[in-house]
Design a protein around this motif. Structure first.
Motif, PDB file in Angstrom:
ATOM      1  N   MET A   1       1.279  -0.967   0.008  1.00  0.00           N
ATOM      2  CA  MET A   1      -0.170   0.494   0.289  1.00  0.00           C
ATOM      3  C   MET A   1       1.249   1.535   0.357  1.00  0.00           C
ATOM      4  N   LEU A   2       2.077   1.289   0.602  1.00  0.00           N
ATOM      5  CA  LEU A   2       2.805   2.032   1.172  1.00  0.00           C
ATOM      6  C   LEU A   2       4.112   2.344  -0.572  1.00  0.00           C
ATOM      7  N   GLU A   3       3.712   1.568  -1.107  1.00  0.00           N
ATOM      8  CA  GLU A   3       4.366   1.736  -2.555  1.00  0.00           C
ATOM      9  C   GLU A   3       3.879   2.462  -3.045  1.00  0.00           C
ATOM     10  N   SER A   4       2.626   2.136  -3.468  1.00  0.00           N
ATOM     11  CA  SER A   4       1.233   2.125  -4.359  1.00  0.00           C
ATOM     12  C   SER A   4       0.385   4.016  -3.724  1.00  0.00           C
ATOM     13  N   ILE A   5       0.778   3.968  -3.468  1.00  0.00           N
ATOM     14  CA  ILE A   5      -0.064   5.326  -2.855  1.00  0.00           C
ATOM     15  C   ILE A   5       1.248   6.809  -2.904  1.00  0.00           C
ATOM     16  N   LYS A   6       0.066   7.684  -4.131  1.00  0.00           N
ATOM     17  CA  LYS A   6       1.606   8.836  -4.230  1.00  0.00           C
ATOM     18  C   LYS A   6       1.240  10.205  -2.987  1.00  0.00           C
ATOM     19  N   TYR A   7      -0.620  10.557  -3.072  1.00  0.00           N
ATOM     20  CA  TYR A   7      -1.212  10.811  -2.359  1.00  0.00           C
ATOM     21  C   TYR A   7      -2.514  10.391  -1.217  1.00  0.00           C
ATOM     22  N   GLY A   8      -2.507  10.602  -0.046  1.00  0.00           N
ATOM     23  CA  GLY A   8      -3.678   9.867   0.636  1.00  0.00           C
ATOM     24  C   GLY A   8      -3.261   9.731   2.096  1.00  0.00           C
ATOM     25  N   LYS A   9      -3.919   8.608   2.468  1.00  0.00           N
ATOM     26  CA  LYS A   9      -3.752   7.924   3.989  1.00  0.00           C
ATOM     27  C   LYS A   9      -3.675   6.260   4.208  1.00  0.00           C
ATOM     28  N   ILE A  10      -3.027   5.608   4.752  1.00  0.00           N
ATOM     29  CA  ILE A  10      -3.319   4.669   5.003  1.00  0.00           C
ATOM     30  C   ILE A  10      -4.039   4.285   6.394  1.00  0.00           C
ATOM     31  N   GLN A  11      -4.616   3.457   7.143  1.00  0.00           N
ATOM     32  CA  GLN A  11      -4.899   3.515   8.176  1.00  0.00           C
ATOM     33  C   GLN A  11      -5.108   2.682   8.991  1.00  0.00           C
ATOM     34  N   ILE A  12      -4.189   2.056   9.442  1.00  0.00           N
ATOM     35  CA  ILE A  12      -4.528   0.633  10.454  1.00  0.00           C
ATOM     36  C   ILE A  12      -5.468   1.094  12.053  1.00  0.00           C
TER      37      ILE A  12
ATOM     38  N   GLU B   1      -6.532   6.831  -1.544  1.00  0.00           N
ATOM     39  CA  GLU B   1      -6.285   7.517  -1.897  1.00  0.00           C
ATOM     40  C   GLU B   1      -6.342   8.989  -2.878  1.00  0.00           C
ATOM     41  N   LYS B   2      -5.756   9.649  -2.642  1.00  0.00           N
ATOM     42  CA  LYS B   2      -6.344  11.082  -3.175  1.00  0.00           C
ATOM     43  C   LYS B   2      -5.830  11.614  -4.638  1.00  0.00           C
ATOM     44  N   TYR B   3      -6.372  12.483  -5.874  1.00  0.00           N
ATOM     45  CA  TYR B   3      -5.688  12.019  -6.815  1.00  0.00           C
ATOM     46  C   TYR B   3      -6.152  13.803  -7.249  1.00  0.00           C
ATOM     47  N   HIS B   4      -4.999  14.897  -7.459  1.00  0.00           N
ATOM     48  CA  HIS B   4      -4.727  16.054  -7.382  1.00  0.00           C
ATOM     49  C   HIS B   4      -4.829  16.652  -9.404  1.00  0.00           C
ATOM     50  N   PHE B   5      -5.357  17.467  -9.623  1.00  0.00           N
ATOM     51  CA  PHE B   5      -5.874  17.643 -10.693  1.00  0.00           C
ATOM     52  C   PHE B   5      -5.481  19.343 -11.176  1.00  0.00           C
ATOM     53  N   PRO B   6      -4.738  19.856 -11.815  1.00  0.00           N
ATOM     54  CA  PRO B   6      -4.190  20.875 -12.170  1.00  0.00           C
ATOM     55  C   PRO B   6      -5.175  21.826 -12.008  1.00  0.00           C
ATOM     56  N   LEU B   7      -5.399  22.720 -12.045  1.00  0.00           N
ATOM     57  CA  LEU B   7      -6.057  23.845 -12.149  1.00  0.00           C
ATOM     58  C   LEU B   7      -6.351  24.639 -13.485  1.00  0.00           C
ATOM     59  N   ARG B   8      -7.260  24.723 -13.799  1.00  0.00           N
ATOM     60  CA  ARG B   8      -7.218  25.749 -15.058  1.00  0.00           C
ATOM     61  C   ARG B   8      -7.469  26.878 -14.561  1.00  0.00           C
ATOM     62  N   LYS B   9      -7.046  27.817 -15.386  1.00  0.00           N
ATOM     63  CA  LYS B   9      -7.499  29.329 -14.975  1.00  0.00           C
ATOM     64  C   LYS B   9      -8.820  29.628 -15.972  1.00  0.00           C
ATOM     65  N   LYS B  10      -9.528  29.991 -15.520  1.00  0.00           N
ATOM     66  CA  LYS B  10     -10.705  31.256 -15.611  1.00  0.00           C
ATOM     67  C   LYS B  10     -10.879  32.263 -16.789  1.00  0.00           C
ATOM     68  N   GLN B  11     -11.339  31.865 -17.994  1.00  0.00           N
ATOM     69  CA  GLN B  11     -10.974  32.999 -18.939  1.00  0.00           C
ATOM     70  C   GLN B  11     -12.119  34.028 -18.638  1.00  0.00           C
ATOM     71  N   ALA B  12     -11.705  35.597 -18.589  1.00  0.00           N
ATOM     72  CA  ALA B  12     -12.772  35.909 -18.657  1.00  0.00           C
ATOM     73  C   ALA B  12     -13.327  36.104 -19.710  1.00  0.00           C
TER      74      ALA B  12
END
Length: 60
Positions: free
Chosen positions: A21-32, A46-57
């Protein structure tokens, strides 16, 4: 460190699962979860982070 009373084979399996589990997780938590000094549950969130896109005026 908490001393856990588990038989050797089961204890090794638990440690292997935690390691995987530790080797396969990039963001998140493991609870015992421990009950009566024994590991009873392992959860991986697991958490997945996506880059924010700037809103166009909006221009008229």
């Amino acid at each position: 460190m908490i001393s856990l009373s588990l038989n050797g084979h089961l204890e090794q399996k638990i440690y292997e699962n935690i390691k995987k589990m530790l080797e396969s997780i990039k963001y998140g938590k493991i609870q015992i979860t421990v009950h009566d000094s024994q590991i009873t549950q392992i959860e991986k969130v697991e958490k997945y982070h996506f880059p924010l896109r700037k809103k166009q005026a909006f221009h008229r």
